[in-house]
Design an enzyme around this catalytic site. Sequence first.
Site, mmCIF file in Angstrom:
data_model
loop_
_atom_site.group_PDB
_atom_site.id
_atom_site.type_symbol
_atom_site.label_atom_id
_atom_site.label_comp_id
_atom_site.label_asym_id
_atom_site.label_seq_id
_atom_site.Cartn_x
_atom_site.Cartn_y
_atom_site.Cartn_z
ATOM 1 N N CYS A 243 -0.782 3.908 -6.441
ATOM 2 C CA CYS A 243 -1.655 3.207 -5.489
ATOM 3 C C CYS A 243 -1.793 1.781 -5.991
ATOM 4 C CB CYS A 243 -3.027 3.885 -5.409
ATOM 5 S SG CYS A 243 -4.262 2.958 -4.464
ATOM 6 N N CYS B 149 0.869 -1.171 0.000
ATOM 7 C CA CYS B 149 0.000 0.000 0.000
ATOM 8 C C CYS B 149 0.906 1.221 0.000
ATOM 9 C CB CYS B 149 -0.874 -0.022 1.265
ATOM 10 S SG CYS B 149 -1.845 1.472 1.559
#
Length: 259
Positions: free
Chosen positions: A183, A74
């Site tokens: 992302c 992440c």
Amino acid sequence: MTNNNPIGVFDSGIGGTSIWSAIHDLLPNEKTIYLADSKNAPYGQKTKEEIVALSKKNVEFLLENNCKLIVVACNTATTNAIRELRNDYDIPFIGIEPAIKPAATNSRTQVIGILATKGTLNSELFNKTAEMFQHTTIIEQVGYGLVQLIEDGNLNSPEMTQLLESYLQPMIDANIDYLVLGCSHYPYLIPQIKKILPDHIQIIDSGEAVARQTQNVLREKAGFTDGKNNSDPVFYVNSNPAVLKSILENKYPVIEKDF
């Protein structure tokens, strides 16, 4: 050195499965445990303190499952929490951050775009990296709403197309030749993004680089499995398991668990 314990991977939701997939492709004999904190997604709108606390909660769960190495799949958690995780836990961590370097190094127009969460773009780590490439214009765009649409299973919705067009058109107008996906959820949007971008604009994500770094850390620190106790990867999620099962095409067990 042999170590048959699993590799742990966590993300704010299902997006990090794009990173997990690259690791699994490169290291198919390694056992893996994936943790999707979908209940708290997206991390990108949370404070640094909240992101650190959630990341530590995820790490504790993976350590309880005897992981030998943890991949923070992440961007937001990496850029906001990995320093604290490395300080607090005696286990190797691999982070993921936007691949600005290959884009800036190879750009001919010296203009690149980055689509990322607010938490990543506002982080100290991201800004330090960006400062290294002052001769490159970096067009930053927060992908408001994208993660939530993916987490809700609305990958190919008209709303998704509309948002992507509004985020990407200013980058196209600015003459970018590389788009960095900042992302781990966003690689699932590549088919839609390719329909919007001109063919000459290249898309970069971090999956393969993270997989290679995982291999390096196993070799140097954590140890490879001997391959004798192969087992299916295990996926844990704390909300909306149907979306994770769909992303995985129902190939692997998905366990819904509150953590």
